[in-house]
Structures are given as structure tokens and as C-alpha cells.
Design a protein around this motif. Sequence first.
Motif, mmCIF file in Angstrom:
data_model
loop_
_atom_site.group_PDB
_atom_site.id
_atom_site.type_symbol
_atom_site.label_atom_id
_atom_site.label_comp_id
_atom_site.label_asym_id
_atom_site.label_seq_id
_atom_site.Cartn_x
_atom_site.Cartn_y
_atom_site.Cartn_z
ATOM 1 N N SER A 38 0.796 -1.235 0.000
ATOM 2 C CA SER A 38 0.000 0.000 0.000
ATOM 3 C C SER A 38 0.823 1.277 0.000
ATOM 4 O O SER A 38 0.272 2.338 -0.293
ATOM 5 N N LYS A 188 -2.000 0.136 -6.394
ATOM 6 C CA LYS A 188 -2.569 -0.843 -5.463
ATOM 7 C C LYS A 188 -3.181 -2.024 -6.224
ATOM 8 O O LYS A 188 -3.024 -3.178 -5.826
ATOM 9 N N TYR A 193 -4.666 -5.605 -5.003
ATOM 10 C CA TYR A 193 -5.887 -5.158 -4.325
ATOM 11 C C TYR A 193 -7.011 -4.998 -5.346
ATOM 12 O O TYR A 193 -6.789 -4.489 -6.458
#
Length: 260
Positions: A38, A188, A193
Motif C-alpha cells: 500500500s 494498489k 488489491y
Amino acid sequence: MSDASYRDAIFSTPLDRVARFSFDEQVVACFPDMIRRSVPGYGQILGMLGLIARRHLRHGARVYDLGCSLGAGGLALAGQLSPEAFRYVGVDLSPAMVARARETLADECPDHSMATVEADIRRLDYEPAGMVVLNFTLQFLPPADREAMVERLFTALEPGGVLVLSEKIRAEGEEENAWLVERYHDFKRANGYSDLEISQKRTALENVLVPDTLAEHHARLARAGFSRAHTWYQFLNFASVVAFKNEAFKDATAPASPEA
Ligand code: GEK
């Protein structure tokens, strides 16, 4: 850092109500994976701490790592500096983080002086320090508390001391900021993600992580008294600044001190 960390899947299923983000047991269990996937440049910033310390830290001085989470800053420093070079004090408000950090630091660097303290960094009684690391922590303090925090750190630093301040930032211009945020979401996605995870995490961080602009950081550092501050790193909307207190001049061409 223990790699026995779980993959971050906290926001992978739809939640009726996304709770405010907090550094609880669930986050601690997957934190190394979460922060690596992240925070653009996280590993590179950690890797520079030892190099900055070698150049600017008085031999044997105290180093505070504020919002130390699992102690990654301490591990990075211990990997690059001798046990005599510094005394590490990692501070975090989350009991789960501090417990894990304490265990990891004792296991991984038994010869170094590695202390951990469970405390709110706004209320700690600071001892004189040669270096303060604020890696992605100031951004979690309410904006109204940031000025006093930086002032306290300036006071705690010895003359010649150095502050490393790494933060998620907001760009001045709306268009630029929107572009950086979109590319950050691409980053991300590229790290595995899903759109759902990205959007639910964003909701959870709303009003918890409030980023400043780089100009706001520099102005605050100058008001606190730092004689010089440089943005030495930026990757998308994440940046790191190094700030000096009454810097003792060092010849930039000289080799870093061998004993550090
Ligand atoms: C790293 N520096 O791995 N007092 C003490 N700790 C706090 C406070 C406070 N008032 N507010 C938040 N924290 C680390 C990463 S994480 C960044 C830092 C992120 C702590 C909080 O408990 C958490 O551990 C840390 O600040 C922020 O290099 O998760 O994006």
C-alpha cells in the motif's frame, strides 16, 4: 521483520458499514504485507534510514521511531549500523503493535539497544535525541495537533539532529492530485488489491488519515525552527523529507563516519 505475516484481506469482502481504520490485532497480523503493498517506496525509505544516520547521527545517540508499528525502522537501522552507533526507542500507541515489535526486535537484534514504548507520541516525555523518524505517522494525528508535535520534536533533537518525515501527501493542484491518486490506485491494483478493497479502505481512512501538502510540511518545519529541510524522496503521493536542527556542517564529499 517476521515474514510470518498474513496477506491483507481486511477489505476484500463487502462490508455493510466500513468502520474507521484502526491499528488493531487484525491489522497487526497482516501489517507487513499491507504496508508493502500500500505504501509506494516503503522499502526504499527504510533502506535509506541507515545511510542518513551514518551521515548525520552523532555516534551513540538516541533514535526515536515514532509510530514504529512492528519496528521495521529499528530493524533497518540495526541492519546497517553497529550496536554502539545508536540507541533505538520505538514508540507506538497500539498495544498489539508494540508487543509484536518488542518480540521481533529482541529476536532479530539482540546485540543492539532496542527499546519499545507503548505511548501516545503527543504526550511522551522526550529525552534528547540525535534522530527522529516519523515514517507515515504524523498523517494519523489530527491536523490541529501536528504543529505542536513537530515543535516538541524540534526541542527534543540535539543540535545537529535530524528528523526524517515520511508522509502520504496531497498535491497543491486539484488536477495533479487527482492524477496522483488515480495512479496510486493503479499501483494498489497492480499489487493485488481489488476495486472493492481500494474503495472500502479509502472509506475507512476518511478523516483518520488526513494528508498535508509538501508546502504545508515545509512551512511547519520552518516555523518549528528547522534550519534546512529537503524533500529527498517522492513516489506518487508519498514523500519523505529530511530536516536539520542547527546543522553541524559536514563535507558532503567525505566518506560516512566508519564507526557508525
Ligand atoms: C513503519 N513507521 O513500519 N501515538 C503513537 N503512535 C501512533 C499514534 C499516536 N498518537 N497515532 C498513530 N500511531 C511504521 C509505519 S503506520 C503507517 C507507521 C500506516 C501509530 C499507529 O498505531 C501505527 O502503528 C503507526 O502510527 C502508523 O515504518 O499504517 O500507514
